[in-house]
Design a protein around this motif. Structure first.
Motif, PDB file in Angstrom:
ATOM      1  N   LEU A  76       0.833  -1.203   0.000  1.00 56.12           N
ATOM      2  CA  LEU A  76       0.000   0.000   0.000  1.00 56.12           C
ATOM      3  C   LEU A  76       0.867   1.253   0.000  1.00 56.12           C
ATOM      4  CD1 LEU A  76      -2.758   1.402   0.287  1.00 56.12           C
ATOM      5  CD2 LEU A  76      -2.577   1.072   2.761  1.00 56.12           C
ATOM      6  N   ARG A  77       2.001   1.189   0.650  1.00 59.20           N
ATOM      7  CA  ARG A  77       2.893   2.345   0.715  1.00 59.20           C
ATOM      8  C   ARG A  77       3.370   2.756  -0.678  1.00 59.20           C
ATOM      9  NH1 ARG A  77       7.718   1.774   4.865  1.00 59.20           N
ATOM     10  NH2 ARG A  77       5.864   1.596   6.215  1.00 59.20           N
ATOM     11  N   PHE A  78       3.522   1.775  -1.570  1.00 58.16           N
ATOM     12  CA  PHE A  78       3.976   2.075  -2.926  1.00 58.16           C
ATOM     13  C   PHE A  78       3.009   3.028  -3.621  1.00 58.16           C
ATOM     14  CE2 PHE A  78       3.538   1.059  -7.461  1.00 58.16           C
ATOM     15  CZ  PHE A  78       4.808   1.378  -7.913  1.00 58.16           C
ATOM     16  N   GLU A  79       1.698   2.707  -3.589  1.00 57.00           N
ATOM     17  CA  GLU A  79       0.713   3.569  -4.242  1.00 57.00           C
ATOM     18  C   GLU A  79       0.675   4.961  -3.615  1.00 57.00           C
ATOM     19  OE1 GLU A  79      -0.130   0.367  -3.611  1.00 57.00           O
ATOM     20  OE2 GLU A  79      -0.561  -0.415  -5.618  1.00 57.00           O
ATOM     21  N   ASN A 119     -15.712   4.470  -4.899  1.00 55.92           N
ATOM     22  CA  ASN A 119     -15.648   3.034  -4.613  1.00 55.92           C
ATOM     23  C   ASN A 119     -16.243   2.196  -5.738  1.00 55.92           C
ATOM     24  OD1 ASN A 119     -14.416   3.220  -2.076  1.00 55.92           O
ATOM     25  ND2 ASN A 119     -16.366   3.693  -1.097  1.00 55.92           N
ATOM     26  N   TYR A 120     -17.097   2.815  -6.542  1.00 55.87           N
ATOM     27  CA  TYR A 120     -17.749   2.098  -7.630  1.00 55.87           C
ATOM     28  C   TYR A 120     -17.316   2.701  -8.961  1.00 55.87           C
ATOM     29  CZ  TYR A 120     -20.682   0.492  -3.795  1.00 55.87           C
ATOM     30  OH  TYR A 120     -21.119  -0.053  -2.621  1.00 55.87           O
ATOM     31  N   ARG A 121     -16.928   1.843  -9.885  1.00 54.64           N
ATOM     32  CA  ARG A 121     -16.369   2.307 -11.148  1.00 54.64           C
ATOM     33  C   ARG A 121     -17.364   3.165 -11.919  1.00 54.64           C
ATOM     34  NH1 ARG A 121     -13.303  -2.042 -14.679  1.00 54.64           N
ATOM     35  NH2 ARG A 121     -12.036  -1.893 -12.778  1.00 54.64           N
ATOM     36  N   ALA A 122     -18.631   2.750 -11.938  1.00 57.21           N
ATOM     37  CA  ALA A 122     -19.636   3.506 -12.690  1.00 57.21           C
ATOM     38  C   ALA A 122     -19.780   4.921 -12.137  1.00 57.21           C
ATOM     39  CB  ALA A 122     -20.978   2.776 -12.646  1.00 57.21           C
ATOM     40  N   HIS A 123     -19.800   5.040 -10.805  1.00 58.82           N
ATOM     41  CA  HIS A 123     -19.912   6.362 -10.188  1.00 58.82           C
ATOM     42  C   HIS A 123     -18.673   7.203 -10.471  1.00 58.82           C
ATOM     43  CE1 HIS A 123     -22.850   4.542  -6.995  1.00 58.82           C
ATOM     44  NE2 HIS A 123     -23.343   4.550  -8.220  1.00 58.82           N
ATOM     45  N   THR A 124     -17.507   6.563 -10.439  1.00 57.19           N
ATOM     46  CA  THR A 124     -16.262   7.288 -10.695  1.00 57.19           C
ATOM     47  C   THR A 124     -16.218   7.815 -12.125  1.00 57.19           C
ATOM     48  OG1 THR A 124     -15.107   5.883  -9.095  1.00 57.19           O
ATOM     49  CG2 THR A 124     -13.756   7.117 -10.657  1.00 57.19           C
ATOM     50  N   GLU A 172      -6.006   0.280  -6.953  1.00 57.54           N
ATOM     51  CA  GLU A 172      -5.053  -0.597  -6.272  1.00 57.54           C
ATOM     52  C   GLU A 172      -5.075  -0.371  -4.760  1.00 57.54           C
ATOM     53  OE1 GLU A 172      -3.315  -3.049  -7.482  1.00 57.54           O
ATOM     54  OE2 GLU A 172      -4.102  -2.707  -9.499  1.00 57.54           O
ATOM     55  N   ILE A 173      -5.244   0.884  -4.351  1.00 57.55           N
ATOM     56  CA  ILE A 173      -5.308   1.183  -2.915  1.00 57.55           C
ATOM     57  C   ILE A 173      -6.545   0.546  -2.299  1.00 57.55           C
ATOM     58  CG2 ILE A 173      -5.647   3.036  -1.239  1.00 57.55           C
ATOM     59  CD1 ILE A 173      -3.846   4.786  -2.982  1.00 57.55           C
ATOM     60  N   HIS A 174      -7.686   0.674  -2.995  1.00 60.26           N
ATOM     61  CA  HIS A 174      -8.921   0.063  -2.492  1.00 60.26           C
ATOM     62  C   HIS A 174      -8.781  -1.459  -2.403  1.00 60.26           C
ATOM     63  CE1 HIS A 174     -11.025   3.767  -2.297  1.00 60.26           C
ATOM     64  NE2 HIS A 174     -11.138   3.955  -3.591  1.00 60.26           N
ATOM     65  N   LYS A 175      -8.133  -2.055  -3.409  1.00 59.34           N
ATOM     66  CA  LYS A 175      -7.923  -3.506  -3.373  1.00 59.34           C
ATOM     67  C   LYS A 175      -7.049  -3.905  -2.193  1.00 59.34           C
ATOM     68  CE  LYS A 175      -8.345  -4.372  -8.358  1.00 59.34           C
ATOM     69  NZ  LYS A 175      -7.611  -4.801  -9.584  1.00 59.34           N
ATOM     70  N   SER A 176      -6.000  -3.125  -1.963  1.00 61.63           N
ATOM     71  CA  SER A 176      -5.103  -3.420  -0.849  1.00 61.63           C
ATOM     72  C   SER A 176      -5.831  -3.296   0.484  1.00 61.63           C
ATOM     73  CB  SER A 176      -3.902  -2.473  -0.888  1.00 61.63           C
ATOM     74  OG  SER A 176      -3.021  -2.720   0.182  1.00 61.63           O
ATOM     75  N   GLN A 181      -8.687  -5.752   5.069  1.00 64.41           N
ATOM     76  CA  GLN A 181      -9.942  -5.911   5.803  1.00 64.41           C
ATOM     77  C   GLN A 181     -10.395  -7.365   5.805  1.00 64.41           C
ATOM     78  OE1 GLN A 181     -12.595  -3.163   3.875  1.00 64.41           O
ATOM     79  NE2 GLN A 181     -11.741  -1.369   4.910  1.00 64.41           N
ATOM     80  N   ASN A 182     -10.270  -8.022   4.644  1.00 65.14           N
ATOM     81  CA  ASN A 182     -10.658  -9.434   4.567  1.00 65.14           C
ATOM     82  C   ASN A 182      -9.773 -10.292   5.459  1.00 65.14           C
ATOM     83  OD1 ASN A 182     -12.700  -8.902   2.731  1.00 65.14           O
ATOM     84  ND2 ASN A 182     -11.411  -9.281   0.946  1.00 65.14           N
ATOM     85  N   SER A 183      -8.479  -9.950   5.491  1.00 63.49           N
ATOM     86  CA  SER A 183      -7.567 -10.697   6.348  1.00 63.49           C
ATOM     87  C   SER A 183      -7.932 -10.513   7.820  1.00 63.49           C
ATOM     88  CB  SER A 183      -6.130 -10.240   6.096  1.00 63.49           C
ATOM     89  OG  SER A 183      -5.230 -10.908   6.951  1.00 63.49           O
ATOM     90  N   ASP A 184      -8.230  -9.265   8.194  1.00 61.72           N
ATOM     91  CA  ASP A 184      -8.630  -8.997   9.581  1.00 61.72           C
ATOM     92  C   ASP A 184      -9.947  -9.690   9.909  1.00 61.72           C
ATOM     93  OD1 ASP A 184      -6.389  -7.447   9.856  1.00 61.72           O
ATOM     94  OD2 ASP A 184      -7.432  -5.543   9.497  1.00 61.72           O
ATOM     95  N   LEU A 185     -10.879  -9.664   8.929  1.00 61.41           N
ATOM     96  CA  LEU A 185     -12.180 -10.291   9.157  1.00 61.41           C
ATOM     97  C   LEU A 185     -12.040 -11.801   9.321  1.00 61.41           C
ATOM     98  CD1 LEU A 185     -15.237 -10.049   9.357  1.00 61.41           C
ATOM     99  CD2 LEU A 185     -15.348 -10.202   6.852  1.00 61.41           C
ATOM    100  N   LYS A 186     -11.204 -12.416   8.484  1.00 60.58           N
ATOM    101  CA  LYS A 186     -10.999 -13.861   8.594  1.00 60.58           C
ATOM    102  C   LYS A 186     -10.370 -14.214   9.939  1.00 60.58           C
ATOM    103  CE  LYS A 186     -10.598 -14.820   3.647  1.00 60.58           C
ATOM    104  NZ  LYS A 186      -9.715 -15.266   2.545  1.00 60.58           N
ATOM    105  N   HIS A 187      -9.433 -13.381  10.377  1.00 57.24           N
ATOM    106  CA  HIS A 187      -8.815 -13.621  11.681  1.00 57.24           C
ATOM    107  C   HIS A 187      -9.851 -13.494  12.795  1.00 57.24           C
ATOM    108  CE1 HIS A 187      -6.517 -12.508  15.334  1.00 57.24           C
ATOM    109  NE2 HIS A 187      -5.656 -13.395  14.876  1.00 57.24           N
TER     110      HIS A 187
END
Length: 382
Positions: A76-79, A119-124, A172-176, A181-187
């Motif tokens: 994430l720091r890269f972006e 957050n949504y491509r169509a809105h963007t 890419e930032i949103h994906k990261s 978030q998914n990792s935290d949620l799974k934990h």
């Protein structure tokens, strides 16, 4: 098999990282071309040596990008770092081109803001198109002619380059962030599941087990109501054993006729998902009641033991635009399956205690009866 999949997986990850490098470099190159076009547009002032140094420095940075370790590109720091660095290019380009007194800097700032927060491509895309149309209207309002048209074309190229580049970085930032978030949620799901298993295996108290399960589920899944229901053996009666929004509820009998989703889960022995109670035909008979309670989405997961449906987990929320995710459904399914065996043992234990209590009361009654009849004589003819 694992030895074959290991190198293949690493190769795929490497290809993804390299593709990301190429995409970022290509978009940065397009942005560089757009900045260079601004510096030579009619009416713009010549940047001279400063403009040349800017273009050379930016080109060198693109070469450095290729030399970065692949593992850094995926962070994430890269972006964030490269996005902030390239904002300097945009700002210096506007300064050297003499565009700071026009509407272009404001349009650029709005464009970056829209694509970064979308957050949504169509809105963007819709937001970026609206900003482009507004900027075109402002430029054309200054006059007509080939010079204005050429100026507008270069500025629109610049805006499109900014939108594409920062839109890609934002994606890419949103994906990261979603990965984190998914990792935290799974934990959290795993930790909660361990706590539930610990609770259900360390106690035979049905009420305590039920309350623990519904309370732990709502720590992971936000719900207006999470309840555990018990079905009797002939499936004619249903009882609420626990509900997280009412800690006092205990074996509250409900009318199954008013709960078509629960009946469906019992009959099919499968999960029932109601995305919108206002649209689902199954809920037609009870729609008005649910609207009064502000329930919009419902999930019912049966708790099965062998061929028996012991009960259900029932979750209700008010989020119609964000129904239960597949991860949430899977989590509740795992909880239901893991809890069914413990629930069965707890119910058997409860029945044993109840039968023991009945036997004890019967024995006490017989003892009292005999104590009150000391002169009772039983004779038997031989």
């Amino acid at each position: 098999m694992g030895e074959v999949q290991g190198p293949a997986l690493k190769h795929a990850e490497l290809a993804i990282r390299q593709a990301k490098k190429h995409r970022v470099s290509l978009l940065r190159g397009l942005l560089l071309v757009a900045v260079g076009a601004l510096l030579i547009q009619p009416g713009g002032r010549e940047g001279g040596a400063a403009a040349l140094m800017l273009i050379v420095a930016y080109s060198i940075s693109n070469v450095v990008l290729f030399l970065l370790p692949d593992r850094l590109v995926q962070t994430l720091r890269f972006e964030l770092v490269i996005g902030a660095f390239d904002l300097l290019l945009v700002g210096l380009g506007l300064q050297l081109s003499g565009m700071t007194a026009t509407a272009l800097p404001i349009s650029v700032a709005l464009m970056v803001l829209v694509v970064a927060l979308g957050n949504y491509r169509a809105h963007t895309v819709a937001g970026a198109a609206a900003i482009g149309a507004l900027h075109s209207w402002l430029v054309l309002g200054q006059g007509r002619g080939s010079e204005v048209a050429w100026q507008l074309a270069l500025q629109m190229l610049f805006l499109c380059s900014v939108a594409l580049y920062y839109g890609s970085l934002a994606s890419e930032i949103h994906k990261s962030l979603r990965r984190d978030q998914n990792s935290d949620l799974k934990h959290k799901e795993l930790s909660t599941l361990v706590e539930i298993l610990d609770a259900v295996t360390s106690s035979l108290d049905v009420q305590r087990v039920s309350r623990t399960i519904v309370n732990k589920i709502t720590e992971v899944i936000p719900a207006m109501r999470c309840s555990m229901l018990l079905i009797n053996e002939d499936k004619t009666r249903c009882y609420v054993m626990a509900s997280h929004d009412d800690p006092e509820v205990e074996m509250l009998e409900i009318d199954l006729k008013k709960y078509p989703e629960i009946r469906c889960a019992i009959e099919t022995r499968d999960r029932v998902l109601i995305r919108d109670v206002n649209m689902d035909p199954m809920m037609a008979d009870v729609r008005q009641l649910l609207e009064q309670l502000h329930f919009q989405s419902i999930m019912v997961v049966p708790m099965t033991f062998a061929n028996d449906v012991l009960g259900t987990l029932c979750l209700k929320t008010a989020r119609v635009n964000k129904p239960f995710t597949q991860a949430e459904v899977n989590f509740c399914t795992v909880v239901a399956r893991a809890s069914a065996n413990a629930l069965k043992n707890a119910l058997l234990h409860k029945r044993v205690l109840e039968q023991a209590s009945i036997n004890r009361e019967t024995g006490q009654k017989l003892s009292t009866l005999l104590d009150q009849s000391p002169d009772l004589i039983v004779t038997t003819d031989m």
